[in-house]
Motif scaffolding. Structure first.
Motif, PDB file in Angstrom:
ATOM      1  N   LEU A  45      16.352 -24.458   7.365  1.00 54.06           N
ATOM      2  CA  LEU A  45      15.790 -23.210   7.389  1.00 54.06           C
ATOM      3  C   LEU A  45      16.923 -22.159   7.474  1.00 54.06           C
ATOM      4  O   LEU A  45      17.829 -22.469   8.301  1.00 54.06           O
ATOM      5  CB  LEU A  45      14.763 -23.084   8.407  1.00 54.06           C
ATOM      6  CG  LEU A  45      13.632 -23.878   8.450  1.00 54.06           C
ATOM      7  CD1 LEU A  45      13.874 -24.846   9.870  1.00 54.06           C
ATOM      8  CD2 LEU A  45      12.448 -23.067   8.953  1.00 54.06           C
ATOM      9  N   LEU A  46      16.756 -21.225   6.463  1.00 51.02           N
ATOM     10  CA  LEU A  46      17.841 -20.135   6.401  1.00 51.02           C
ATOM     11  C   LEU A  46      17.162 -18.966   6.974  1.00 51.02           C
ATOM     12  O   LEU A  46      16.168 -18.606   6.318  1.00 51.02           O
ATOM     13  CB  LEU A  46      18.516 -20.104   5.147  1.00 51.02           C
ATOM     14  CG  LEU A  46      19.336 -18.902   4.829  1.00 51.02           C
ATOM     15  CD1 LEU A  46      20.572 -19.113   5.398  1.00 51.02           C
ATOM     16  CD2 LEU A  46      19.600 -18.769   3.287  1.00 51.02           C
ATOM     17  N   GLU A  47      17.716 -18.394   7.937  1.00 54.87           N
ATOM     18  CA  GLU A  47      17.026 -17.448   8.761  1.00 54.87           C
ATOM     19  C   GLU A  47      15.664 -17.608   8.823  1.00 54.87           C
ATOM     20  O   GLU A  47      14.688 -16.681   8.565  1.00 54.87           O
ATOM     21  CB  GLU A  47      17.306 -16.279   7.807  1.00 54.87           C
ATOM     22  CG  GLU A  47      18.750 -15.753   7.404  1.00 54.87           C
ATOM     23  CD  GLU A  47      19.391 -14.817   8.691  1.00 54.87           C
ATOM     24  OE1 GLU A  47      18.793 -13.783   8.738  1.00 54.87           O
ATOM     25  OE2 GLU A  47      20.572 -15.062   8.755  1.00 54.87           O
TER      26      GLU A  47
ATOM     27  N   SER B 153      22.600 -18.109   9.341  1.00 59.27           N
ATOM     28  CA  SER B 153      21.444 -18.622  10.480  1.00 59.27           C
ATOM     29  C   SER B 153      20.868 -19.986   9.787  1.00 59.27           C
ATOM     30  O   SER B 153      20.039 -19.750   9.193  1.00 59.27           O
ATOM     31  CB  SER B 153      20.766 -17.798  11.368  1.00 59.27           C
ATOM     32  OG  SER B 153      19.901 -18.552  12.293  1.00 59.27           O
ATOM     33  N   LEU B 154      21.780 -21.090   9.843  1.00 63.43           N
ATOM     34  CA  LEU B 154      20.869 -22.179   9.230  1.00 63.43           C
ATOM     35  C   LEU B 154      20.735 -23.369  10.404  1.00 63.43           C
ATOM     36  O   LEU B 154      21.531 -23.612  10.876  1.00 63.43           O
ATOM     37  CB  LEU B 154      21.992 -22.671   8.113  1.00 63.43           C
ATOM     38  CG  LEU B 154      21.494 -24.030   7.461  1.00 63.43           C
ATOM     39  CD1 LEU B 154      20.364 -23.206   6.269  1.00 63.43           C
ATOM     40  CD2 LEU B 154      22.373 -24.772   6.815  1.00 63.43           C
TER      41      LEU B 154
ATOM     42  N   VAL C 231      14.730 -23.918   3.115  1.00 65.09           N
ATOM     43  CA  VAL C 231      15.528 -23.915   2.185  1.00 65.09           C
ATOM     44  C   VAL C 231      16.099 -25.112   1.473  1.00 65.09           C
ATOM     45  O   VAL C 231      16.521 -25.331   0.221  1.00 65.09           O
ATOM     46  CB  VAL C 231      16.904 -23.216   2.512  1.00 65.09           C
ATOM     47  CG1 VAL C 231      17.758 -23.966   3.528  1.00 65.09           C
ATOM     48  CG2 VAL C 231      17.612 -22.716   1.241  1.00 65.09           C
ATOM     49  N   ALA C 232      15.668 -26.338   2.110  1.00 65.08           N
ATOM     50  CA  ALA C 232      15.942 -27.676   1.876  1.00 65.08           C
ATOM     51  C   ALA C 232      15.217 -28.642   2.481  1.00 65.08           C
ATOM     52  O   ALA C 232      14.852 -28.595   3.520  1.00 65.08           O
ATOM     53  CB  ALA C 232      17.337 -27.907   1.975  1.00 65.08           C
ATOM     54  N   LEU C 233      14.913 -29.936   1.993  1.00 63.25           N
ATOM     55  CA  LEU C 233      14.050 -31.107   2.559  1.00 63.25           C
ATOM     56  C   LEU C 233      15.182 -32.126   2.308  1.00 63.25           C
ATOM     57  O   LEU C 233      15.602 -32.552   0.985  1.00 63.25           O
ATOM     58  CB  LEU C 233      12.939 -31.056   1.727  1.00 63.25           C
ATOM     59  CG  LEU C 233      11.716 -32.138   2.434  1.00 63.25           C
ATOM     60  CD1 LEU C 233      11.659 -31.559   3.846  1.00 63.25           C
ATOM     61  CD2 LEU C 233      10.672 -32.393   1.733  1.00 63.25           C
TER      62      LEU C 233
END
Length: 247
Positions: free
Chosen positions: A141-143, A104-105, A147-149
């Protein structure tokens, strides 16, 4: 004797060295999702450090969502303890895709605005705009965990009106194809390791000592025009990159 990867002469705090060593073991598959970790006593003996250092290391892993502590039972890896795999396959219709079933990303648009030609688009890359552009900053967002910008710059003349309406699910590529018939045919990316700024660390919910993977590059149209300039900061211990090319 201290474990491999632990150097007591290194000024880096021991708890941080232990946490990094354990992250590496998790990434390598030494422990699988929901496995029980060695006890605090076992880790203290293994690393040759105090129990306080071990507890601090475990607290770091728990804060990052890699483990969960269960009272009276010990510490266990979470289901998503294995780093997320980001597949870079440029033979696909989209320049990037995300691997893993059931992942779920999601993406949140943090900022969207228009920039004029000649502006410094990004201080990290030193990229200066040659023409007016639509700018997006997004948080992946991962779950539910950051996780990344990511920052993206798209030539205004290619995407009129793109910044006037929200991006469904924060995704840019589908909108470029559906609304403008635009699709990248070539991508040039560069990867390097960087340290987070205070603002980046806060947004990604990490410490200033964490490592980020900066993926920066440009996607081009078939005729050679630049479609998108991007710079994405990935949390180093939450993602792996897989590269695939067709020869």
């Amino acid at each position: 004797m201290a474990a491999v990867g632990i150097d007591k002469n290194d000024p880096t705090p021991l708890y941080y060295q232990i946490a990094q060593d354990m992250r590496a073991k998790i990434a390598s598959g030494r422990w699988g999702p929901e496995d029980k970790l060695p006890s605090e006593n076992q880790l203290t003996a293994q690393y040759g450090v105090s129990r306080i250092a071990v507890r601090q290391a475990l607290a770091e892993l728990e804060k990052d969502g890699l483990i969960v502590k269960r009272r009276g039972k010990g510490s266990f890896l979470t289901r998503r303890a294995v780093p997320f795999v980001h597949a870079m396959d440029y033979t696909l219709t989209s320049s990037q895709r995300f691997a893993g079933e059931g992942v779920s990303l999601t993406a949140q648009v943090l900022c969207c605005r228009q920039l004029a030609a000649g502006q410094l688009a990004d201080s990290r890359t030193g990229f200066v705009l040659e023409e007016s552009a639509v700018f997006y900053r997004r948080l992946f967002l991962l779950e539910g965990r950051p996780v990344a910008l990511s920052c993206s710059w798209l030539p205004q003349q290619l995407v009129p009106g793109l910044g006037d309406s929200p991006l469904p699910q924060g995704r840019i590529s589908p909108q470029l194809y559906r609304r403008y018939g635009l699709q990248a045919s070539r991508v040039e990316d560069y990867l390097e390791v960087v340290a987070p700024t205070a603002s980046e660390a806060q947004q990604l919910q990490i410490t200033r000592e964490s490592s980020l993977l900066l993926l920066k590059g440009t996607a081009y149209l078939q005729d050679g025009r630049a479609l998108e300039h991007s710079a994405t900061l990935w949390v180093g211990d939450r993602v792996r990159f897989k590269f695939g090319y067709s020869l």
